[in-house]
Design a protein around this motif. Structure first.
Motif, PDB file in Angstrom:
ATOM      1  N   GLU A  86     -47.320 -31.739  18.605  1.00  0.00           N
ATOM      2  CA  GLU A  86     -47.056 -30.334  18.899  1.00  0.00           C
ATOM      3  C   GLU A  86     -48.333 -29.689  19.431  1.00  0.00           C
ATOM      4  N   THR A  87     -48.221 -29.049  20.581  1.00  0.00           N
ATOM      5  CA  THR A  87     -49.366 -28.424  21.243  1.00  0.00           C
ATOM      6  C   THR A  87     -49.102 -26.920  21.349  1.00  0.00           C
ATOM      7  N   PRO A  88     -50.057 -26.085  20.938  1.00  0.00           N
ATOM      8  CA  PRO A  88     -49.852 -24.635  21.052  1.00  0.00           C
ATOM      9  C   PRO A  88     -49.710 -24.206  22.515  1.00  0.00           C
ATOM     10  N   VAL A  89     -48.826 -23.249  22.753  1.00  0.00           N
ATOM     11  CA  VAL A  89     -48.649 -22.683  24.091  1.00  0.00           C
ATOM     12  C   VAL A  89     -49.756 -21.662  24.316  1.00  0.00           C
ATOM     13  N   ALA A  90     -50.432 -21.771  25.454  1.00  0.00           N
ATOM     14  CA  ALA A  90     -51.505 -20.830  25.770  1.00  0.00           C
ATOM     15  C   ALA A  90     -50.931 -19.430  25.989  1.00  0.00           C
ATOM     16  N   ALA A  91     -51.668 -18.436  25.534  1.00  0.00           N
ATOM     17  CA  ALA A  91     -51.233 -17.046  25.703  1.00  0.00           C
ATOM     18  C   ALA A  91     -51.187 -16.691  27.193  1.00  0.00           C
ATOM     19  N   VAL A  92     -50.213 -15.875  27.565  1.00  0.00           N
ATOM     20  CA  VAL A  92     -50.049 -15.445  28.953  1.00  0.00           C
ATOM     21  C   VAL A  92     -50.031 -13.920  28.978  1.00  0.00           C
ATOM     22  N   GLU A  93     -50.853 -13.348  29.833  1.00  0.00           N
ATOM     23  CA  GLU A  93     -50.877 -11.890  29.988  1.00  0.00           C
ATOM     24  C   GLU A  93     -49.570 -11.459  30.653  1.00  0.00           C
ATOM     25  N   THR A  94     -48.865 -10.534  30.053  1.00  0.00           N
ATOM     26  CA  THR A  94     -47.607 -10.056  30.629  1.00  0.00           C
ATOM     27  C   THR A  94     -47.690  -8.557  30.871  1.00  0.00           C
ATOM     28  N   PRO A  95     -47.122  -8.110  31.967  1.00  0.00           N
ATOM     29  CA  PRO A  95     -47.170  -6.672  32.243  1.00  0.00           C
ATOM     30  C   PRO A  95     -46.183  -5.907  31.355  1.00  0.00           C
ATOM     31  N   ASP A  96     -46.486  -4.653  31.139  1.00  0.00           N
ATOM     32  CA  ASP A  96     -45.566  -3.758  30.441  1.00  0.00           C
ATOM     33  C   ASP A  96     -44.588  -3.242  31.498  1.00  0.00           C
ATOM     34  N   HIS A  97     -43.396  -3.846  31.555  1.00  0.00           N
ATOM     35  CA  HIS A  97     -42.449  -3.522  32.624  1.00  0.00           C
ATOM     36  C   HIS A  97     -41.967  -2.071  32.567  1.00  0.00           C
ATOM     37  N   PHE A  98     -41.789  -1.536  31.372  1.00  0.00           N
ATOM     38  CA  PHE A  98     -41.335  -0.150  31.269  1.00  0.00           C
ATOM     39  C   PHE A  98     -42.396   0.804  31.798  1.00  0.00           C
ATOM     40  N   LEU A  99     -43.649   0.577  31.410  1.00  0.00           N
ATOM     41  CA  LEU A  99     -44.736   1.416  31.902  1.00  0.00           C
ATOM     42  C   LEU A  99     -44.866   1.275  33.421  1.00  0.00           C
ATOM     43  N   ASP A 100     -44.755   0.047  33.925  1.00  0.00           N
ATOM     44  CA  ASP A 100     -44.813  -0.185  35.372  1.00  0.00           C
ATOM     45  C   ASP A 100     -43.713   0.599  36.083  1.00  0.00           C
ATOM     46  N   TRP A 101     -42.508   0.572  35.519  1.00  0.00           N
ATOM     47  CA  TRP A 101     -41.371   1.285  36.114  1.00  0.00           C
ATOM     48  C   TRP A 101     -41.641   2.792  36.146  1.00  0.00           C
ATOM     49  N   LEU A 102     -42.140   3.348  35.039  1.00  0.00           N
ATOM     50  CA  LEU A 102     -42.440   4.780  35.001  1.00  0.00           C
ATOM     51  C   LEU A 102     -43.514   5.149  36.026  1.00  0.00           C
ATOM     52  N   GLN A 103     -44.549   4.320  36.132  1.00  0.00           N
ATOM     53  CA  GLN A 103     -45.612   4.602  37.099  1.00  0.00           C
ATOM     54  C   GLN A 103     -45.092   4.509  38.532  1.00  0.00           C
ATOM     55  N   CYS A 104     -44.186   3.578  38.786  1.00  0.00           N
ATOM     56  CA  CYS A 104     -43.622   3.441  40.135  1.00  0.00           C
ATOM     57  C   CYS A 104     -42.691   4.602  40.477  1.00  0.00           C
ATOM     58  N   LEU A 105     -42.035   5.191  39.471  1.00  0.00           N
ATOM     59  CA  LEU A 105     -41.231   6.388  39.731  1.00  0.00           C
ATOM     60  C   LEU A 105     -42.123   7.516  40.241  1.00  0.00           C
ATOM     61  N   ARG A 106     -43.293   7.610  39.648  1.00  0.00           N
ATOM     62  CA  ARG A 106     -44.222   8.672  40.033  1.00  0.00           C
ATOM     63  C   ARG A 106     -44.890   8.407  41.384  1.00  0.00           C
ATOM     64  N   SER A 107     -45.282   7.137  41.601  1.00  0.00           N
ATOM     65  CA  SER A 107     -46.062   6.808  42.798  1.00  0.00           C
ATOM     66  C   SER A 107     -45.200   6.344  43.976  1.00  0.00           C
ATOM     67  N   ARG A 108     -43.931   6.033  43.701  1.00  0.00           N
ATOM     68  CA  ARG A 108     -42.997   5.495  44.708  1.00  0.00           C
ATOM     69  C   ARG A 108     -43.427   4.120  45.227  1.00  0.00           C
ATOM     70  N   GLU A 109     -44.239   3.421  44.450  1.00  0.00           N
ATOM     71  CA  GLU A 109     -44.613   2.052  44.792  1.00  0.00           C
ATOM     72  C   GLU A 109     -43.533   1.094  44.303  1.00  0.00           C
ATOM     73  N   THR A 110     -43.641  -0.160  44.688  1.00  0.00           N
ATOM     74  CA  THR A 110     -42.669  -1.181  44.279  1.00  0.00           C
ATOM     75  C   THR A 110     -43.031  -1.713  42.895  1.00  0.00           C
ATOM     76  N   CYS A 111     -42.039  -1.856  42.039  1.00  0.00           N
ATOM     77  CA  CYS A 111     -42.246  -2.383  40.688  1.00  0.00           C
ATOM     78  C   CYS A 111     -42.597  -3.872  40.723  1.00  0.00           C
ATOM     79  N   ASN A 112     -43.244  -4.344  39.653  1.00  0.00           N
ATOM     80  CA  ASN A 112     -43.548  -5.774  39.519  1.00  0.00           C
ATOM     81  C   ASN A 112     -42.273  -6.601  39.473  1.00  0.00           C
TER      82      ASN A 112
END
Length: 150
Positions: A86-112
Motif C-alpha cells: 500500500e502506497t500513500p496517494v500524494a496530496a493534490v492541490e485542488t481549486p475551490d470551485h465555488f469560490l472560482d465560480w463566484l469570482q467569475c460571476l464578478r469578473s466575467r472570466e471563464t471558470c476552471n
C-alpha cells in the motif's frame, strides 16, 4: 469522457422498520460507449465500519481512510507498474470551485470547470436515479441529450 450509454440499478430493502423511503442496498452500473464499465454499490452500515475502494485492472485505490488514501497492485488482473505494498496517494492541490465560480460571476472570466463538465457528471447520476425509480434500464442518447427507458 463521454456520458454513459446505458445504466442499470438494483436495490433491496431488508430492514425497513423505520419506513425509510430509500433502499438498504443499492447497486448501480454504467456502461460507456467504448466498453468502459463503472459499478458502484453501497448499503447502510453498522458499527463495524465502512469500506470505499475503487478496483481497476492494474490495482486498487483504497479511500476507506478519506484523508489518507492508498493505492497498490493488489488484485491486479493485468501486469501493473504499481507496488504490491500500500502506497500513500500524494496530496493534490485542488481549486475551490465555488469560490472560482463566484469570482467569475464578478469578473466575467471563464471558470476552471466548464459547464460541460458539470453536465457530464449529472447525466450518470440522473440515469441511476431514473433506473432506481422506474426499475428499468436507462439509455442516454447523446445526440438528443435525452435519457429514456431502454
Amino acid at each position: 469522457m463521454p456520458s454513459p450509454a446505458r445504466a442499470f440499478f438494483r436495490r433491496t430493502t431488508h430492514a425497513n422498520k423505520y419506513n425509510f423511503t430509500c433502499p438498504d442496498h443499492c447497486d448501480a452500473t454504467w456502461i460507456y460507449p467504448d466498453g468502459f464499465i463503472v459499478s458502484y454499490a453501497t448499503n447502510f452500515g453498522n458499527g463495524s465500519g465502512n469500506v470505499f475502494k475503487i478496483y481497476g485492472d492494474q490495482g486498487v485505490l483504497d479511500l476507506t481512510h478519506w484523508t489518507k488514501p492508498t493505492y497498490s497492485s493488489a488484485g491486479a488482473i493485468k501486469p501493473s507498474p504499481l507496488s504490491k505494498e500500500e502506497t500513500p496517494v500524494a496530496a493534490v492541490e485542488t481549486p475551490d470551485h465555488f469560490l472560482d465560480w463566484l469570482q467569475c460571476l464578478r469578473s466575467r472570466e471563464t471558470c476552471n470547470a466548464p459547464i460541460e463538465a458539470g453536465y457530464d457528471h449529472c447525466v450518470p447520476a440522473l440515469m441511476a436515479v431514473r433506473a432506481m425509480d422506474t426499475g428499468r434500464r436507462q439509455i442516454y442518447d447523446a445526440a438528443k441529450r435525452e435519457i429514456r427507458d431502454g
